[in-house]
Design a protein around this motif. Sequence first.
Motif, PDB file in Angstrom:
ATOM      1  N   THR A 189      18.459  42.634  47.067  1.00 28.52           N
ATOM      2  CA  THR A 189      17.991  43.601  48.064  1.00 28.52           C
ATOM      3  C   THR A 189      18.416  43.185  49.467  1.00 28.52           C
ATOM      4  N   LEU A 190      18.379  41.887  49.734  1.00 25.74           N
ATOM      5  CA  LEU A 190      18.847  41.398  51.031  1.00 25.74           C
ATOM      6  C   LEU A 190      20.367  41.512  51.138  1.00 25.74           C
ATOM      7  N   ALA A 191      21.068  41.112  50.070  1.00 22.59           N
ATOM      8  CA  ALA A 191      22.530  41.097  50.132  1.00 22.59           C
ATOM      9  C   ALA A 191      23.118  42.496  50.237  1.00 22.59           C
ATOM     10  N   LEU A 224      29.183  37.919  56.359  1.00 25.41           N
ATOM     11  CA  LEU A 224      28.322  36.744  56.479  1.00 25.41           C
ATOM     12  C   LEU A 224      27.314  36.927  57.601  1.00 25.41           C
ATOM     13  N   SER A 225      27.762  37.434  58.750  1.00 23.29           N
ATOM     14  CA  SER A 225      26.829  37.695  59.853  1.00 23.29           C
ATOM     15  C   SER A 225      25.786  38.726  59.445  1.00 23.29           C
ATOM     16  N   ALA A 226      26.221  39.753  58.688  1.00 26.37           N
ATOM     17  CA  ALA A 226      25.282  40.770  58.225  1.00 26.37           C
ATOM     18  C   ALA A 226      24.286  40.185  57.227  1.00 26.37           C
ATOM     19  N   LEU A 227      24.731  39.249  56.382  1.00 25.67           N
ATOM     20  CA  LEU A 227      23.818  38.588  55.448  1.00 25.67           C
ATOM     21  C   LEU A 227      22.788  37.754  56.199  1.00 25.67           C
ATOM     22  N   ILE A 228      23.226  37.080  57.246  1.00 32.97           N
ATOM     23  CA  ILE A 228      22.309  36.274  58.057  1.00 32.97           C
ATOM     24  C   ILE A 228      21.264  37.158  58.718  1.00 32.97           C
ATOM     25  N   ALA A 229      21.678  38.353  59.138  1.00 35.37           N
ATOM     26  CA  ALA A 229      20.767  39.265  59.836  1.00 35.37           C
ATOM     27  C   ALA A 229      19.865  40.044  58.885  1.00 35.37           C
ATOM     28  N   HIS A 259       9.427  39.748  57.044  1.00 36.57           N
ATOM     29  CA  HIS A 259       9.661  38.427  57.640  1.00 36.57           C
ATOM     30  C   HIS A 259      10.567  37.563  56.765  1.00 36.57           C
ATOM     31  N   ASP A 260      10.993  38.105  55.628  1.00 35.66           N
ATOM     32  CA  ASP A 260      11.811  37.336  54.697  1.00 35.66           C
ATOM     33  C   ASP A 260      13.286  37.457  55.075  1.00 35.66           C
ATOM     34  N   ARG A 261      14.022  36.392  54.834  1.00 40.12           N
ATOM     35  CA  ARG A 261      15.460  36.396  55.076  1.00 40.12           C
ATOM     36  C   ARG A 261      16.098  35.370  54.144  1.00 40.12           C
ATOM     37  N   LEU A 262      17.423  35.395  54.051  1.00 36.23           N
ATOM     38  CA  LEU A 262      18.127  34.440  53.207  1.00 36.23           C
ATOM     39  C   LEU A 262      18.133  33.056  53.839  1.00 36.23           C
ATOM     40  N   SER A 263      17.909  32.027  53.024  1.00 41.82           N
ATOM     41  CA  SER A 263      17.983  30.658  53.509  1.00 41.82           C
ATOM     42  C   SER A 263      19.438  30.227  53.609  1.00 41.82           C
ATOM     43  N   THR A 264      19.663  29.098  54.285  1.00 39.93           N
ATOM     44  CA  THR A 264      21.030  28.564  54.385  1.00 39.93           C
ATOM     45  C   THR A 264      21.613  28.300  52.999  1.00 39.93           C
ATOM     46  N   GLU A 265      20.804  27.732  52.099  1.00 38.57           N
ATOM     47  CA  GLU A 265      21.283  27.445  50.751  1.00 38.57           C
ATOM     48  C   GLU A 265      21.656  28.731  50.013  1.00 38.57           C
ATOM     49  N   GLU A 266      20.852  29.783  50.195  1.00 33.05           N
ATOM     50  CA  GLU A 266      21.152  31.053  49.537  1.00 33.05           C
ATOM     51  C   GLU A 266      22.413  31.684  50.112  1.00 33.05           C
ATOM     52  N   LEU A 267      22.605  31.556  51.411  1.00 32.20           N
ATOM     53  CA  LEU A 267      23.819  32.083  52.037  1.00 32.20           C
ATOM     54  C   LEU A 267      25.058  31.360  51.522  1.00 32.20           C
ATOM     55  N   TYR A 295      29.783  31.175  47.682  1.00 23.73           N
ATOM     56  CA  TYR A 295      30.479  30.719  46.477  1.00 23.73           C
ATOM     57  C   TYR A 295      30.674  31.861  45.484  1.00 23.73           C
ATOM     58  N   THR A 296      29.695  32.763  45.403  1.00 24.70           N
ATOM     59  CA  THR A 296      29.845  33.928  44.529  1.00 24.70           C
ATOM     60  C   THR A 296      31.030  34.768  44.964  1.00 24.70           C
ATOM     61  N   LEU A 297      31.185  34.954  46.275  1.00 23.88           N
ATOM     62  CA  LEU A 297      32.330  35.703  46.796  1.00 23.88           C
ATOM     63  C   LEU A 297      33.640  34.992  46.461  1.00 23.88           C
ATOM     64  N   LEU A 298      33.639  33.661  46.539  1.00 24.61           N
ATOM     65  CA  LEU A 298      34.857  32.904  46.233  1.00 24.61           C
ATOM     66  C   LEU A 298      35.278  33.116  44.786  1.00 24.61           C
TER      67      LEU A 298
END
Length: 407
Positions: free
Chosen positions: A96-98, A207-212, A217-225, A230-233
């Motif tokens: 949902t975030l991605a 990536l910037s959009a994923l960070i935003a 109040h929930d957002r993706l963590s650094t580890e999730e980003l 890696y999934t994109l790679l």
Amino acid sequence: MAELPLFPFPGSSHRGPDPVFSRLRAEQPVVRVTTANGTPAWLITRHEDIRTALEDPRLSRAASYEPTAPQFEGLFQAPPGMIISLDPPDHTRLRTLAVQAFSPERIEGMRPRVRRLVEELLGQAEKDAAEGPVDLLGALTGPLALSVICELLGVPEQDRTSFHGWIRRFADVGGPQDEAVAAREQLGAYMAGLVMAKTQTPGDDVLSALIAARLGHDRLSTEELIGLGYTLLGAGGDSSASQLANSVLTLLARHRDVWHRLGGHPEEIPAAVEELLRGVNLLGDDTSGLPRIATEDITIAGVTIPAGDAVFLAFASANRDGTVFTDPDRLDFGRTHNPHLTFGHGAHRCLGAPLARIELAVAIEELTRRYPDARLAVPEDELAWQQGDVNHRLVALPIHLHGDPTT
């Protein structure tokens, strides 16, 4: 039915799945198989049954990482914690975030950038063509896929050469493992720094959009980003490059009439892309590549799969199901009804599917328009394939852009 060979079956290639899948769809669409290391599993081969399985929450991806889960040597398994390795509610939250970052408008906005990359790469290939055949993997398909990932992540131009090198060493299944491990560490460290930089100074990239992206109040963590990176790679790198290369091979080797027609009729390319996605077999083991575990007894097509057993879904087989596709073993580039499962279905349907379609369509449009007389530089049966890879991946694809100069 005669005793089945060990799964994965040996008779598959980029041209299509092993003929045994056709018999299984007709006679045993849900069948118990034995894998190379002796571990049993269930294999589902029909389109309708695979769709049903993909919609059933009792078939768990996350459970395949439990210590008690069946283990399969030699078959691809994504690292734990990645979005493709999760079940709801964790998967639902991440997706949902991605999906906010993969909006149709943002992905369609990538089309001009993809075209610019293709034009630049083919411009260089034209110069190289003066010296002889061009390896399309090195000249176009690989660099294009990596460059699109760089665009998605917003990797600065000055870092892209290093970034490309790390990805190649990380993805080289036949290369030195110490180099692959070192490359993974370098990629992880670089992406962590990139996430920090984009957090402080956002850009016009996914990536910037994923960070935003936020859910309250929930957002993706650094580890999730980093995991999404890696999934994109994996999905956007090797898979996209291999699909394009194998599609070009298919057209040049066996459908030159279609190659010529597409060059003058670009409006037909979207339908041709869908047929190439359906009919050109990408995955080396003919499945989704990812085992699922039954968390309770499940009945599919009249067969009960006991809780705790592993299940594989044969996507390439589903794409040849004659109850869904007319004349399924023939590539029909004008096919109008084409509900293939190449990008999956349901909750785990590939987020990057629209972008993959853009890459394929733009590259094929430019290639067929510029090089109507392009030909393979060697006979198809002399082409080398990467052994033991997740995908049916060519080692090289040498072609004469302007036709064979010896004829």
